[in-house]
Design a protein around this motif. Structure first.
Motif, short mmCIF file in Angstrom:
data_model
loop_
_atom_site.label_atom_id
_atom_site.label_comp_id
_atom_site.label_asym_id
_atom_site.label_seq_id
_atom_site.Cartn_x
_atom_site.Cartn_y
_atom_site.Cartn_z
N GLN A 65 43.08 41.69 -9.02
CA GLN A 65 42.89 41.45 -10.45
C GLN A 65 42.13 40.16 -10.69
N HIS A 69 38.59 39.14 -12.42
CA HIS A 69 38.46 38.19 -13.52
C HIS A 69 37.31 37.22 -13.27
N ASN A 96 45.74 47.28 -9.18
CA ASN A 96 45.71 45.87 -9.54
C ASN A 96 44.51 45.53 -10.41
N THR A 99 44.00 46.16 -15.07
CA THR A 99 44.10 45.17 -16.14
C THR A 99 42.75 44.47 -16.34
N ALA A 102 40.35 46.69 -18.15
CA ALA A 102 40.63 46.72 -19.59
C ALA A 102 40.07 45.47 -20.27
N TYR A 439 41.11 40.36 -24.99
CA TYR A 439 42.31 40.97 -24.40
C TYR A 439 43.44 39.96 -24.28
N CYS A 441 44.32 37.72 -22.02
CA CYS A 441 44.97 38.07 -20.76
C CYS A 441 45.45 36.83 -20.02
N TYR A 444 43.92 34.91 -16.52
CA TYR A 444 42.44 34.92 -16.42
C TYR A 444 41.90 33.53 -16.11
#
Length: 613
Positions: A65, A69, A96, A99, A102, A439, A441, A444
């Protein structure tokens, strides 16, 4: 020679093709590939990446993830003109990345996801990490990507690359449809050989189109602007992606129309521009929200009108106000009954300006803008004293960083307290602000700082991150150390999720499960953030005052590795300035008196929502 072929594995063919996709400036569109190898991509894709070498560099991440990022932050910083790819194994490695996909989708950013997939021939089914759907034999874990990417394809035959790869790049370089792409690559197919046409691997230049607006739509927008008595421009991220920063500033000045900036649009133009009133909405400036409340025409440029921007559609409250939306995507241009103008932001602003001629909107009140700047200076000022027993506010931390940044500084953040505080208080220089708030998040920040620093070597990247987000995802700090990519992390420790704790109380809720003191635990946390960051190789230190924070940021300049500066903050105070209502539903029944009072406030505020013209 026509018809000449070359025999390659499908994985080799993919990497060779990717390595020769070019920008108009003569650079690779894909800077390289982030990879964590595992079951499903190590043998085929891994060997192909090794073979391609420096023609398409490979970098190792610590988490699927977060390495994605970093790729997203790189693409955002490069204004979508360049991107990165990310590859993983078939199971948890792939999911993973969902996210991150998205996040890229919401922010309209190009990333190429290449997760390994199950065997196309199905001989060894079920393979390690395979998700089995009892009712559909075609499903794999990678189908999770379908709702969060702009284009999805499964490479289950080697020749699929001949159509799938050009389609993928057509999406990533399309200014209206831009977003992430997932090419799920069956692991047996990666290793299969095929005779590919040599011409398939000829270098190709991808040009970013600038669509022209429809003349009828243009004429309608011009008519609305000429009739407006109190117009305001809402500048979004599309201004930056279009490279229309100077055009927006010139348009505002030529036609006497003030502008406000969304999170994505902040930093397109300097805070000191006389027409810049800051940000509107939930975490907006008082002067921007006052301007928007009186506006009879709201002219959105490259914005999707997120609820934070509109104060859940209570900011633009003037009776009879009109909404115009300039956007490349028809979907965004027609939201909430807007009069849409579909086209490139720069082209549209230039054509509207030409049609307006010497037209100027009536004078607007500039005094509120000056009063707002005074208010910001007050709440971000250092405390009169820096006593050891008094913790600084987040606003004071922002003020400390603001006082020491230079024209070469880029500040960034993503979730928690700091995004809202930065939007309302940070005085951004052009190109000096990077926020992932589409998002919002958590996690990040650290990886995003790495991606920004890779995109803008030589710039000072300052990452604001709270203890909650840092605990969620910090491992790419080790990657930055190993690659000697410097940036500065300002780590604010308020001992929990301070932002959501304040929201919880604002909605009438009890303090519960956000700050550690309100959680079901046996003792408070004893997290040594300095030792943790140092263990990954970063320079790490704790400061006890605002003055020491300023000095530590300056001292970090020139280091070849990341610097982590920890400062404890007070979780209770908000920004102390600006702000607006946000639609967060409050329980209708069953609560104590505090909830009933919050519900009453909620109903009154919701009645002001002005969603459709």
């Amino acid at each position: 020679m026509a018809g000449e072929t070359i025999r390659l594995t499908a994985a080799q063919a993919m990497m060779r093709w990717l390595s020769v996709q070019m920008t108009e400036e003569g650079e690779r569109f894909l800077e390289g590939v982030w990879a964590i190898f595992g079951h499903g991509n190590v043998a085929g894709i891994g060997e192909a990446l090794h073979g391609i070498g420096d023609a398409l560099p490979t970098w190792r991440g610590q988490n699927e993830q977060t390495m994605a990022h970093a790729a997203i932050a790189y693409a955002k910083t490069m204004k979508r003109r360049r991107a990165m790819a990310v590859t993983s194994s078939i199971g948890p490695g792939a999911t993973n990345m969902v996210t991150a996909a998205a996040l890229a989708h919401v922010n309209r950013l190009p990333v190429l996801f290449i997760p390994g997939d199950v065997f196309a021939n199905r001989r060894p089914d079920p393979v390690l990490q395979q998700i089995e759907d009892f009712d559909d034999g075609t499903i794999s874990a990678n189908d999770c990507f379908r709702p969060v990417v702009r284009y999805f394809d499964r490479i289950s035959r080697p020749e699929h690359l001949l159509t799938a790869l050009p389609r993928a790049f057509a999406v990533m370089t399309d200014p209206a449809n831009c977003g992430p792409v997932c090419l799920a690559f069956c692991q047996d197919v990666q290793a299969e050989a095929f005779d590919y046409p040599v011409e398939f691997f000829a270098p190709k230049v991808w040009r970013i189109r600038r669509p022209e607006p429809d003349l009828h739509e243009l004429a309608e927008v011009v008519t609305l602007i000429k009739a407006a008595k109190a117009p305001v421009i809402v500048a979004g991220g599309g201004v930056i992606y279009s490279g229309a920063e100077a055009d927006l500033a010139a348009f505002a000045k030529a036609h006497n129309i003030p502008f406000v900036e969304t999170q994505a649009g902040k930093g397109a133009n300097g805070w000191d521009d006389a027409f810049n009133f800051g940000s509107p909405g939930v975490t907006g400036s008082a002067c921007a929200n006052e301007l928007c409340a009186k506006a009879d025409l709201v002219l959105g440029v490259g914005t999707r009108f997120q609820d934070f921007t509109t104060g859940s559609w209570t900011v633009f409250g003037a009776e009879g106000r009109k909404l115009v939306s300039i956007n490349l995507a028809g979907y965004d241009a027609l939201k909430h009954g807007a009069v849409g103008l579909v086209g490139d932001a720069r082209v549209c602003l230039q054509k509207i300006s030409a049609a307006l001629g010497d037209h100027k909107a009536p004078a607007f009140d500039a005094a509120s803008r000056l009063a707002w700047q005074v208010a910001v200076k007050v709440v971000t000022a250092p405390p009169a004293q820096d006593p050891a027993n008094t913790l600084p506010s987040d606003a004071q931390v922002i003020g400390a960083v603001q006082r020491v940044v230079t024209k070469d500084s880029i500040v960034m953040c993503a979730a928690g307290t700091m995004p809202g505080a930065l939007q309302v208080l940070w005085q951004a220089a052009p190109g000096g602000y990077h926020m992932e708030y589409g998002y919002s998040c958590m996690g990040y920040e650290v990886a995003g700082a790495l991606g920004i620093a890779l995109a803008r070597p030589g710039k000072e990247v300052i990452c604001f991150v709270g203890d909650g987000s840092y605990m969620m995802a910090n491992s790419e700090l080790a990657t930055a150390v190993m690659r000697h990519v410097p940036f500065t992390i300002v780590l604010t420790d308020n001992r929990g999720y301070g932002c959501i704790n304040r929201l919880q109380q604002a909605c009438g809720g009890a303090e519960f499960n956000n700050l550690y003191k309100d959680c079901r635990i046996e003792e408070g946390p004893r997290i040594d953030f300095v030792a943790h960051a140092a263990a990954m190789g970063a320079h790490a230190e704790k400061v006890d005052s605002i003055a020491d924070l300023e000095a530590a940021i300056v001292a970090a300049r020139g280091r070849k590795i990341p610097s982590v500066i920890l400062i404890e903050t007070d979780p209770v105070p908000g920004t102390g300035a600006g702000g607006h209502w946000w639609d967060v539903a409050v329980p209708q029944v069953g609560g104590p008196e505090r909830l009933e009072a919050a519900r009453e406030r909620y109903v009154k505020a919701a009645a002001r929502q002005n969603v459709v013209n």
